[in-house]
Motif scaffolding. Structure first.
Motif, PDB file in Angstrom:
ATOM      1  N   ALA A 265      38.164  33.273  41.202  1.00 48.41           N
ATOM      2  CA  ALA A 265      37.936  32.630  39.907  1.00 48.41           C
ATOM      3  C   ALA A 265      39.260  32.296  39.223  1.00 48.41           C
ATOM      4  O   ALA A 265      39.334  31.358  38.436  1.00 48.41           O
ATOM      5  N   GLU A 266      40.303  33.056  39.521  1.00 50.97           N
ATOM      6  CA  GLU A 266      41.619  32.803  38.935  1.00 50.97           C
ATOM      7  C   GLU A 266      42.215  31.480  39.399  1.00 50.97           C
ATOM      8  O   GLU A 266      43.113  30.945  38.766  1.00 50.97           O
ATOM      9  N   THR A 267      41.725  30.941  40.506  1.00 57.42           N
ATOM     10  CA  THR A 267      42.304  29.713  41.059  1.00 57.42           C
ATOM     11  C   THR A 267      41.695  28.450  40.464  1.00 57.42           C
ATOM     12  O   THR A 267      42.072  27.358  40.855  1.00 57.42           O
ATOM     13  N   THR A 268      40.764  28.596  39.526  1.00 56.48           N
ATOM     14  CA  THR A 268      40.091  27.442  38.935  1.00 56.48           C
ATOM     15  C   THR A 268      40.020  27.596  37.421  1.00 56.48           C
ATOM     16  O   THR A 268      40.132  28.703  36.900  1.00 56.48           O
ATOM     17  N   SER A 269      39.805  26.501  36.741  1.00 51.23           N
ATOM     18  CA  SER A 269      39.650  26.577  35.282  1.00 51.23           C
ATOM     19  C   SER A 269      38.196  26.832  34.898  1.00 51.23           C
ATOM     20  O   SER A 269      37.899  27.097  33.737  1.00 51.23           O
ATOM     21  N   ASP A 270      37.288  26.792  35.871  1.00 52.16           N
ATOM     22  CA  ASP A 270      35.873  27.044  35.626  1.00 52.16           C
ATOM     23  C   ASP A 270      35.658  28.542  35.429  1.00 52.16           C
ATOM     24  O   ASP A 270      35.981  29.344  36.304  1.00 52.16           O
ATOM     25  N   THR A 271      35.126  28.929  34.292  1.00 53.12           N
ATOM     26  CA  THR A 271      34.905  30.350  34.022  1.00 53.12           C
ATOM     27  C   THR A 271      33.521  30.822  34.478  1.00 53.12           C
ATOM     28  O   THR A 271      33.226  32.007  34.412  1.00 53.12           O
ATOM     29  N   GLY A 272      32.691  29.917  34.970  1.00 55.00           N
ATOM     30  CA  GLY A 272      31.361  30.281  35.452  1.00 55.00           C
ATOM     31  C   GLY A 272      31.375  31.363  36.521  1.00 55.00           C
ATOM     32  O   GLY A 272      30.559  32.288  36.478  1.00 55.00           O
ATOM     33  N   PRO A 273      32.294  31.290  37.508  1.00 56.29           N
ATOM     34  CA  PRO A 273      32.316  32.309  38.549  1.00 56.29           C
ATOM     35  C   PRO A 273      32.589  33.731  38.049  1.00 56.29           C
ATOM     36  O   PRO A 273      32.344  34.696  38.764  1.00 56.29           O
ATOM     37  N   LEU A 274      33.056  33.872  36.819  1.00 57.91           N
ATOM     38  CA  LEU A 274      33.282  35.214  36.288  1.00 57.91           C
ATOM     39  C   LEU A 274      31.978  35.999  36.184  1.00 57.91           C
ATOM     40  O   LEU A 274      31.996  37.229  36.161  1.00 57.91           O
TER      41      LEU A 274
END
Length: 74
Positions: A15-24
């Motif tokens: 999740a740190e590799t993307t700006s999408d916070t959904g995977p959190l």
């Protein structure tokens, strides 16, 4: 370094590799608590907002250096 990480930690690092916070949502429970910079962030939605803000404010890299597991005695 090649290592096998526990699934929630692996998901967090991905999740740190993307700006999408959904995977959190794959990393934190709905009632999770994060403590950072003297603040307490409570709940998944607040954690997602914190992460979005952190990524906008700071340039940083996250890299695991080692992994270990403590096993509680039976």
């Amino acid at each position: 370094m090649n290592m096998t990480l526990p699934p929630p930690l692996d998901a967090y690092l991905k999740a740190e590799t993307t700006s999408d916070t959904g995977p959190l949502a794959n990393c934190f429970a709905a009632d999770a608590v994060v403590r950072d910079e003297g603040r307490t962030i409570e709940g998944l939605e607040a954690i997602q907002a914190w992460k979005k803000d952190s990524k906008a404010r700071y340039q940083y890299n996250v890299e695991p250096l080692d992994v270990s597991q403590d096993v509680a005695p039976p």
